[in-house]
Scaffold this motif. Sequence first.
Motif, PDB file in Angstrom:
ATOM      1  N   ALA A   1       0.291   3.415   5.588  1.00 14.65           N
ATOM      2  CA  ALA A   1      -0.002   4.109   4.331  1.00 14.65           C
ATOM      3  C   ALA A   1      -1.195   5.057   4.463  1.00 14.65           C
ATOM      4  O   ALA A   1      -1.190   6.160   3.908  1.00 14.65           O
ATOM      5  CB  ALA A   1      -0.250   3.098   3.222  1.00 14.65           C
ATOM      6  N   LYS A   2      -2.217   4.638   5.189  1.00 10.46           N
ATOM      7  CA  LYS A   2      -3.414   5.473   5.336  1.00 10.46           C
ATOM      8  C   LYS A   2      -3.079   6.776   6.053  1.00 10.46           C
ATOM      9  O   LYS A   2      -3.476   7.864   5.622  1.00 10.46           O
ATOM     10  CB  LYS A   2      -4.495   4.706   6.098  1.00 10.46           C
ATOM     11  CG  LYS A   2      -5.805   5.483   6.247  1.00 10.46           C
ATOM     12  CD  LYS A   2      -6.857   4.642   6.943  1.00 10.46           C
ATOM     13  CE  LYS A   2      -8.201   5.364   7.010  1.00 10.46           C
ATOM     14  NZ  LYS A   2      -8.126   6.649   7.715  1.00 10.46           N
TER      15      LYS A   2
ATOM     16  N   ASP B   1       0.826  -1.216   0.000  1.00  7.26           N
ATOM     17  CA  ASP B   1       0.000   0.000   0.000  1.00  7.26           C
ATOM     18  C   ASP B   1       0.859   1.263   0.000  1.00  7.26           C
ATOM     19  O   ASP B   1       0.513   2.248  -0.656  1.00  7.26           O
ATOM     20  CB  ASP B   1      -0.979  -0.001   1.190  1.00  7.26           C
ATOM     21  CG  ASP B   1      -0.332  -0.340   2.519  1.00  7.26           C
ATOM     22  OD1 ASP B   1       0.904  -0.571   2.580  1.00  7.26           O
ATOM     23  OD2 ASP B   1      -1.064  -0.386   3.538  1.00  7.26           O
ATOM     24  N   THR B   2       2.017   1.229   0.679  1.00  9.06           N
ATOM     25  CA  THR B   2       2.903   2.401   0.657  1.00  9.06           C
ATOM     26  C   THR B   2       3.574   2.535  -0.698  1.00  9.06           C
ATOM     27  O   THR B   2       3.734   3.651  -1.220  1.00  9.06           O
ATOM     28  CB  THR B   2       3.971   2.307   1.758  1.00  9.06           C
ATOM     29  OG1 THR B   2       3.380   1.867   2.968  1.00  9.06           O
ATOM     30  CG2 THR B   2       4.625   3.655   1.987  1.00  9.06           C
TER      31      THR B   2
ATOM     32  N   ASP C   1       2.334   1.541  -3.534  1.00  5.18           N
ATOM     33  CA  ASP C   1       1.292   2.040  -4.440  1.00  5.18           C
ATOM     34  C   ASP C   1       1.143   3.555  -4.308  1.00  5.18           C
ATOM     35  O   ASP C   1       1.014   4.261  -5.323  1.00  5.18           O
ATOM     36  CB  ASP C   1      -0.054   1.374  -4.133  1.00  5.18           C
ATOM     37  CG  ASP C   1      -0.109  -0.070  -4.609  1.00  5.18           C
ATOM     38  OD1 ASP C   1       0.784  -0.476  -5.382  1.00  5.18           O
ATOM     39  OD2 ASP C   1      -1.040  -0.795  -4.192  1.00  5.18           O
TER      40      ASP C   1
END
Length: 203
Positions: free
Chosen positions: A189-190, A91-92, A94
């Motif tokens: 990541a969020k 996710d990071t 991305d």
Amino acid sequence: MNEIRHIVFDIGKVLIHYDPDLPFSRLIPDPDARRWFFDNVCTHDWNIEQDRGRSWEEAEALLIASHPEHAENIRNFRRYWHEMVPHAYGDTVDLMEKLIDSGHDVTLLTNWAPDTFTEAKGRFPFLERPRGITVSGLVGLIKPEQEIYDLHVASFGLDPAATIFIDDSQKNVDGAKAAGWHAVLFQNAKTLEEDLERFGIMP
């Protein structure tokens, strides 16, 4: 707040997972013995000198001279290094690639030994996507020393006041701020996406 024009990512524990316990939970199964080994033999301070550029041969010889009974596990630190970095944080990665694809200037600044970084580049092709990388072991400087931040600025033509740095270590975040950068502590990541939006950066 100044407009952010440059985004600088750390790598370990931000883009790529790192955990020496992964191989050593097998090599030293007893958790107390393993913790003693990391606290007294293959310590963080010992390992960071490889990130500054010291060779593994010199590092191993230094420790084996003072801890000969642990010679095999001292050598095992480098021998099984590949198991310590089993995967990237998808996710990071991305998020970083979306930033690059949308036209943001992205570079990397990492504390990493030269040989293991070469190995990591072969395993994680996304490390080639940013505009450039400063690797501590290749330049003989290390975070959080101000000199490595200044070198990164000079190498890639950054404006410190228009630069944001992302790192999982508070000391390295504080070092970036002392060098005149903006910086945020990486959690996931969020949260990072929320931090970037707060600075006006949209992937």
